[in-house]
Design a protein around this motif. Structure first.
Motif, PDB file in Angstrom:
ATOM      1  N   GLN A 113     -23.018  14.939  -1.979  1.00 25.18           N
ATOM      2  CA  GLN A 113     -22.909  16.345  -2.347  1.00 25.18           C
ATOM      3  C   GLN A 113     -21.500  16.869  -2.104  1.00 25.18           C
ATOM      4  O   GLN A 113     -20.961  17.626  -2.918  1.00 25.18           O
ATOM      5  N   THR A 115     -19.362  15.642  -4.896  1.00 26.58           N
ATOM      6  CA  THR A 115     -19.582  16.410  -6.126  1.00 26.58           C
ATOM      7  C   THR A 115     -18.862  17.744  -6.068  1.00 26.58           C
ATOM      8  O   THR A 115     -18.238  18.178  -7.042  1.00 26.58           O
ATOM      9  N   ARG A 116     -18.940  18.407  -4.910  1.00 24.17           N
ATOM     10  CA  ARG A 116     -18.252  19.691  -4.768  1.00 24.17           C
ATOM     11  C   ARG A 116     -16.743  19.525  -4.885  1.00 24.17           C
ATOM     12  O   ARG A 116     -16.049  20.371  -5.464  1.00 24.17           O
ATOM     13  N   VAL A 143     -15.151  17.204  -6.664  1.00 22.40           N
ATOM     14  CA  VAL A 143     -14.845  16.992  -8.084  1.00 22.40           C
ATOM     15  C   VAL A 143     -14.875  18.321  -8.837  1.00 22.40           C
ATOM     16  O   VAL A 143     -14.017  18.603  -9.682  1.00 22.40           O
ATOM     17  N   GLN A 144     -15.866  19.165  -8.534  1.00 17.30           N
ATOM     18  CA  GLN A 144     -15.952  20.466  -9.195  1.00 17.30           C
ATOM     19  C   GLN A 144     -14.762  21.347  -8.841  1.00 17.30           C
ATOM     20  O   GLN A 144     -14.237  22.065  -9.701  1.00 17.30           O
ATOM     21  N   ALA A 145     -14.330  21.301  -7.588  1.00 17.24           N
ATOM     22  CA  ALA A 145     -13.174  22.107  -7.171  1.00 17.24           C
ATOM     23  C   ALA A 145     -11.908  21.650  -7.893  1.00 17.24           C
ATOM     24  O   ALA A 145     -11.091  22.469  -8.331  1.00 17.24           O
ATOM     25  N   SER A 163     -11.829  20.189 -10.800  1.00 17.51           N
ATOM     26  CA  SER A 163     -11.976  20.597 -12.198  1.00 17.51           C
ATOM     27  C   SER A 163     -11.603  22.063 -12.390  1.00 17.51           C
ATOM     28  O   SER A 163     -10.919  22.423 -13.349  1.00 17.51           O
ATOM     29  N   ARG A 164     -12.045  22.912 -11.452  1.00 17.78           N
ATOM     30  CA  ARG A 164     -11.687  24.333 -11.551  1.00 17.78           C
ATOM     31  C   ARG A 164     -10.184  24.527 -11.404  1.00 17.78           C
ATOM     32  O   ARG A 164      -9.580  25.359 -12.092  1.00 17.78           O
ATOM     33  N   GLN A 216      -8.491  23.688 -14.664  1.00 12.83           N
ATOM     34  CA  GLN A 216      -8.622  24.767 -15.634  1.00 12.83           C
ATOM     35  C   GLN A 216      -7.706  25.934 -15.289  1.00 12.83           C
ATOM     36  O   GLN A 216      -7.089  26.536 -16.173  1.00 12.83           O
TER      37      GLN A 216
END
Length: 764
Positions: free
Chosen positions: A746, A749-750, A752-754, A756-757, A760
């Motif tokens: 988990q 995953t967090r 990777v999401q950070a 990605s943000r 962007q």
């Protein structure tokens, strides 16, 4: 200005101008109200005056000429001076008319000289900026708010507006559209004055001085000048009312002549400046907090204080929009800005802008969506689509799997593809699947189209706008496809149009497209575009669209693409080019065509000999050479290919080109490579021979290449390597079983999401 005529120059979507127009209409009570708007809508102007409308709404006008459909919007916000004039004129019993040229007319906006228009527009913006600089303002929007949107007596506001617009237009003739439109509007005014009754004109302030001058020069108005004949070149034209939205009205992201922060000006019109400032600051903070951005109470208090101080410093009796945004700037963003805030430079919002500042502006954009009164006339397409969807059971929210070999399913699939061609939201194609098949489809099996249907508030608006293409779904989608064909500039776009035509049930258009497709193939010089077009056509064949197999139509085009592609690859010279998808896609197309049992324009032996020659060419990009080996290795009787491949791998002196070479090889022959211990041994020797510096340079491309292997195959490669090194006994358990907990996964995953943000946020 005579006693019978009053011309009020306004800024579109200005609350101050709206209040002035309403006050003058109720005080003077003219007999005629003339408004800058498309005169071909006059017969239906009553549609706009319905009290059941909820603005913003717009007049959607379109015309088709030379096979192209063009359209424009004339939007009305609920605080637009033109909208207020329409509603107030109905209250006082005045006769209302639009007096501008129809959109289809050659002198209307967008139809006159574009070079002259652009030059005049630049001059207008320069004058606006010069006026702003003289008064110490950042831009024209801040200047407008400073001069006009504060509380002013009506007489003083009218005097300021006249002075401002006269200064803006001074010694400026205007562009070609201005001249044509102003001449037409002046004739309308002169003819109405001949009635001897009082006339009030509401027009853009840019036109006010020119209209007054021309009206005074007109001695008699020719009634025939208003009977505009539609040119024979105009194939069709029309207008409809459509719901509009704040997001489309926003000048920084939607309507070019719109208004920044529509929600702010709505609050200003309804509640006044003091309440608007409080509502704006609250909206900004609430939006940021909804997105998990911490805005402390202390920062909020400081922002409110700065807003008031800035307003006083700038001479504002109440805070204006720019005061609120500048006052909240420190609370919103604590980092240094690489550019001025977007509200200080009127440009389209983009990912380059600070994300928190973008959110602040979006909070002031608003989310209001207009609504038409019941019974408002709509284009026939809207009703045809509603009946079609009901008949085919395509309403509501649902997921579908459609088999085109079943008649009922084929009709539904064609309907959905036609809606996609018209870009109607809420109908999402998710690809094809074969749930009952193994690795490939049997002769009696067919791929199923997966669709997701989602009701959308935007669907109704999109259908009204699509009504410009035809009265029925079948006719409208076909006309849109024909226009796409005329606009297609490359072979990939033509192939996409061809695929869309067959999927939507337009086999006749597909046959017509083939001649264009062949011509585009012969003139194409980009192997990547050719590869994408060929792969698209091969996917079309694999979809098995129904009883009418397009193989006979598509096969000649694919053969021509293959021949042209090999010719382009022969002339390709880029030995240092990094791995690129175009190079791999070109060879992937060749590989799939060799296994598709299609009639080819050259013998297979010649194709294989060409690939062998390309694989050994040192002028070709490494990824293309690797892909050539991949195609050859997958062919029968490929014993000689592996030995040549091993010699080629040994010949790479540095690691970076080796990674690019492997990228192409693994993309086409992953399974063959994974089963070759000889190749693994050569790779092990090549990587071990690298210096530390060479390995660091090669690591990104090597990781990119090995990414083609799924985890299970990568584990097998690791086991083979461990055996070669004699380290097999040190492997404990299954390599695919990670020594970590769910919490570790988990956290990963967090992370990777950070990342990605962050990508962007910084446009990476």
């Amino acid at each position: 200005m005579s006693d019978a005529l009053e011309v009020i120059g306004v800024r579109h979507h200005s609350p101050a101008c709206a209040r002035l127009v309403e006050a003058r209409l109720r005080a003077w009570r003219p007999d005629h109200v003339l408004i800058e708007g498309p005169s071909d809508f006059n017969d239906r102007i009553g549609e706009l005056q319905s009290p059941e409308h909820c603005a913003p709404i717009a007049i959607f006008s379109y015309y088709a000429e030379a096979g192209h459909t063009r359209h424009c919007f004339a939007p009305f916000s609920d605080y637009a001076p033109e909208w207020i004039a329409l509603q107030t004129a109905a209250d006082i019993g005045a006769q209302v008319r639009f007096i501008d040229l129809p959109y289809w007319h050659e002198g209307s906006r967008g139809r006159a000289s574009r070079v002259a228009d652009a030059d005049a527009s630049r001059r207008q913006r320069r004058r606006e900026r010069a006026l702003a600089e003289r008064l110490g303002m950042d831009d024209g929007d801040a200047l407008w708010d400073h001069l006009f949107e504060q509380s002013l007596p009506q007489a003083e506001l009218a005097q300021r507006l006249a002075c401002y617009f006269d200064e803006l237009r001074r010694d400026e003739l205007g562009d070609a559209s201005d001249l044509a439109r102003e001449a037409y509007m002046a004739r309308w005014i002169a003819r109405t004055l001949r009635t001897g009754e009082r006339v009030l004109v509401v027009c853009g302030g840019w036109h006010r001085a020119a209209l007054l001058q021309q009206v005074n020069e007109i001695r008699a108005a020719d009634d025939n000048a208003f009977e505009l004949a539609v040119p024979a070149s105009i194939e069709r034209h029309g207008s409809f009312l459509v719901p509009y939205s704040d997001r489309r009205l926003e000048a920084l992201g939607g309507y070019a002549a719109g208004v920044q922060s529509p929600a702010w000006y709505r609050w200003l019109y309804r509640h006044g400046a003091e309440a608007a400032a409080e509502l704006a600051l609250r909206a900004i903070i609430e939006r940021l907090r909804e997105r998990k951005q911490v805005i402390s109470t202390a920062s909020l208090i400081a922002a409110a204080t700065r807003t008031q101080l800035l307003a006083r410093l700038r001479g504002h009796a109440q805070p204006m929009r720019v005061d609120v945004l500048d006052g909240a700037l420190d609370a919103i963003c604590s980092d240094a800005l690489s550019a001025p805030p977007p509200w200080q430079a009127r440009e389209t919002l983009s990912m380059r802008d600070d994300p928190l500042l973008r959110e602040a502006l979006l909070a002031l954009t608003g989310d209001c969506v207009g609504r038409l009164a019941p019974g408002t006339p709509l284009p026939p397409l809207v009703f045809d689509v509603e009946v079609t969807l009901e008949t085919l059971a395509l309403t509501g929210s649902q997921s579908l799997q459609l088999d085109r070999h079943r008649e009922a399913h084929r009709l539904r699939a064609e309907c959905l593809w036609r809606l996609q061609i018209l870009r109607i939201p809420g109908f999402e194609f998710r690809g094809s699947s074969a749930p009952r098949a193994a690795r490939q489809l049997a002769a009696d099996q067919h791929p199923l189209e997966d669709w997701r249907l989602t009701p959308s508030d935007e669907r109704h608006v999109a259908l009204i706008e699509a009504g410009a293409y035809g009265p029925t779904l079948q006719a409208a989608a076909l006309r849109r496809l024909e226009e796409q064909l005329a606009e297609a500039s490359d072979v990939d776009a033509l192939a996409g149009t061809y695929a869309a035509a067959l999927r939507a049930g337009y086999a006749g258009l597909g046959a017509t497209l083939l001649s264009n497709l062949h011509a585009a193939i012969a003139g194409c010089h980009q192997h990547g575009a050719l590869a994408r077009a060929g792969l698209r056509l091969l996917t079309l064949l694999a979809s098995r669209l129904g009883p009418d197999d397009p193989r006979a139509l598509v096969a000649p085009a694919l053969a021509a693409i293959l021949l042209r592609l090999l010719w382009l690859l022969e002339g390709l010279s880029a030995p240092n080019q990094p791995a690129h998808a175009d190079d791999v896609d070109a060879l992937r197309l060749v590989d799939r065509m060799l296994g598709a049992e299609l009639p080819l324009s050259v013998p297979i032996e010649v194709i294989l000999a060409t690939l062998a020659r390309l694989a050994g060419s040192t002028h070709l990009p490494p990824s293309a050479r690797g892909a050539c080996f991949g195609v050859l290795w997958r062919q029968p009787d490929n014993e000689a290919c592996e030995s040549t491949l091993l010699q080629t791998v040994r010949g790479f002196a540095s690691g970076e080109p080796l990674g690019d070479f492997l990228y192409g090889l693994f993309a086409l022959a992953r399974s063959e490579c994974g089963r070759s211990p000889e190749l693994l041994g050569v790779l092990d020797q090549a990587i071990c021979a690298m210096s530390e510096h060479e390995f660091l340079l090669a690591a990104p491309s090597l990781r990119q290449a090995f990414h083609f292997f799924p985890p299970r195959e990568r584990a097998d490669i690791g086991l083979q390597l461990a055996r070669r090194l004699g380290q097999e006994d040190r492997i404990d358990g299954d390599w695919l079983r990670l020594p970590c907990t769910i919490a570790d996964l988990q956290r990963g995953t967090r992370l990777v999401q950070a990342v990605s943000r962050m990508q962007q946020r910084f446009g990476l």
